[in-house]
Design a protein around this motif. Structure first.
Motif, PDB file in Angstrom:
ATOM      1  N   LEU A  40       0.850  -1.180   0.000  1.00  0.00           N
ATOM      2  CA  LEU A  40       0.000   0.000   0.000  1.00  0.00           C
ATOM      3  C   LEU A  40       0.891   1.237   0.000  1.00  0.00           C
ATOM      4  N   ILE A  41       0.286   2.369  -0.311  1.00  0.00           N
ATOM      5  CA  ILE A  41       1.001   3.648  -0.365  1.00  0.00           C
ATOM      6  C   ILE A  41       0.464   4.546   0.741  1.00  0.00           C
ATOM      7  N   LEU A  42       1.377   5.182   1.488  1.00  0.00           N
ATOM      8  CA  LEU A  42       0.979   6.132   2.517  1.00  0.00           C
ATOM      9  C   LEU A  42       1.393   7.542   2.114  1.00  0.00           C
ATOM     10  N   PHE A  43       0.562   8.525   2.437  1.00  0.00           N
ATOM     11  CA  PHE A  43       0.909   9.933   2.267  1.00  0.00           C
ATOM     12  C   PHE A  43       0.308  10.725   3.417  1.00  0.00           C
ATOM     13  N   ASN A  44       0.937  11.858   3.748  1.00  0.00           N
ATOM     14  CA  ASN A  44       0.459  12.659   4.881  1.00  0.00           C
ATOM     15  C   ASN A  44      -0.039  14.040   4.486  1.00  0.00           C
ATOM     16  N   HIS A  46       1.475  16.390   2.690  1.00  0.00           N
ATOM     17  CA  HIS A  46       2.454  17.469   2.579  1.00  0.00           C
ATOM     18  C   HIS A  46       3.227  17.444   1.267  1.00  0.00           C
ATOM     19  N   GLY A  47       2.851  16.561   0.333  1.00  0.00           N
ATOM     20  CA  GLY A  47       3.457  16.623  -0.988  1.00  0.00           C
ATOM     21  C   GLY A  47       4.192  15.387  -1.455  1.00  0.00           C
ATOM     22  N   SER A  48       4.395  14.396  -0.594  1.00  0.00           N
ATOM     23  CA  SER A  48       5.118  13.184  -0.984  1.00  0.00           C
ATOM     24  C   SER A  48       4.321  11.943  -0.587  1.00  0.00           C
ATOM     25  N   SER A  49       4.711  10.800  -1.143  1.00  0.00           N
ATOM     26  CA  SER A  49       4.092   9.531  -0.781  1.00  0.00           C
ATOM     27  C   SER A  49       5.165   8.454  -0.712  1.00  0.00           C
ATOM     28  N   TRP A  50       4.867   7.392   0.013  1.00  0.00           N
ATOM     29  CA  TRP A  50       5.839   6.326   0.233  1.00  0.00           C
ATOM     30  C   TRP A  50       5.213   4.964  -0.044  1.00  0.00           C
ATOM     31  N   GLN A  51       5.967   4.099  -0.707  1.00  0.00           N
ATOM     32  CA  GLN A  51       5.557   2.720  -0.888  1.00  0.00           C
ATOM     33  C   GLN A  51       5.800   1.959   0.417  1.00  0.00           C
ATOM     34  N   GLY A  52       4.852   1.153   0.789  1.00  0.00           N
ATOM     35  CA  GLY A  52       4.999   0.380   2.009  1.00  0.00           C
ATOM     36  C   GLY A  52       4.354  -0.983   1.889  1.00  0.00           C
ATOM     37  N   SER A  53       4.505  -1.782   2.925  1.00  0.00           N
ATOM     38  CA  SER A  53       3.844  -3.081   2.981  1.00  0.00           C
ATOM     39  C   SER A  53       3.352  -3.309   4.403  1.00  0.00           C
TER      40      SER A  53
END
Length: 241
Positions: A40-44, A46-53
């Motif tokens: 899944l992808i997380l974002f907060n 503020h302009g960026s996103s991160w790939q995660g599991s």
């Protein structure tokens, strides 16, 4: 394999282990029924996103490990501030949802003379939280990493006087002026009236405050349709469509 985008209001960084709680955890665990090791992808916002599991799933929380920053920009170079006269129920929700999808960076709900919506302080706060959640959900769906600022409702006259964008437009059907002949702006303010339209006095006040009159063809658009049409054309002319 699905790779849903989830908003979480906390700092994020590559390699971080993040605990999702409340609505985010409920959406991942109970609605999407995701399992450990699924991506899944997380974002907060503020302009960026991160790939995660997913590392673990419980009844009240979901733990996610972030593996990499996603190098992708989805924000438009055109900064649009939408002044949307308040409308009833789902019409306002629709306008905020679609404006977010179109990349509007600021939205201010407005009280105008023909506005039929009355909100006391408690209801304003409740509706503001509701609209913010609509914007968050729209960002999750459409790929935006920056959530638009939704300001508390204010009087249309006060909002008009505070706008300092490169171009300002008031949309109404009493003009035939088109969206042409303007130099490419970096920022735009767009004023939309309520179901009954802005009064002549409000239109004159807007033009006195530097707003350009604007029509989008011979048909009268609904208050929730007008901002989407106008912003789409603006992004085609000056943005990234």
């Amino acid at each position: 394999m699905r790779n849903p985008r989830i908003y979480t209001d906390q700092p994020l960084a590559e390699g971080q282990v993040v605990e999702l709680t409340d609505s985010a955890a409920n959406h991942v665990g109970k609605v999407l029924r995701m399992k450990p090791e699924e991506p899944l992808i997380l974002f907060n916002g503020h302009g960026s996103s991160w790939q995660g599991s997913i590392q673990s799933v419980s009844k009240k929380s979901v733990t996610v490990t972030l593996s990499a920053l996603i190098e992708k920009t989805t924000e438009s170079p055109l900064k649009v501030h939408l002044g949307q006269s308040l409308s009833r129920g789902e019409r306002m929700d629709y306008a905020i949802q679609k404006a977010t999808e179109m990349g509007v960076i600021e939205i201010t709900p407005l009280f105008s003379e023909r506005c039929e919506v009355k909100l006391n302080a408690e209801r304003q706060e409740k509706r503001l939280r509701h609209w913010q959640q609509i914007a968050i959900s729209a960002c999750e769906q459409c790929g935006l990493n920056r959530i638009p600022v939704i300001h508390p409702p204010e009087n249309v006259a006060d909002w008009m006087q505070m706008q300092e964008t490169d171009l300002k437009f008031v949309l109404h059907h009493r003009t035939e002026k088109k969206l042409e002949g303007f130099d490419r702006p970096e920022s735009v303010s767009l004023l939309i009236g309520p179901e009954g339209g802005l009064t002549q006095e409000e239109i004159v006040a807007a033009e006195t405050s530097g707003f350009n009159a604007l029509a989008l063809g011979p048909r009268v658009l609904r208050t929730e349709t007008a901002p989407i049409t106008a912003v789409s054309i603006m992004h085609y002319l000056w943005g990234d469509i």
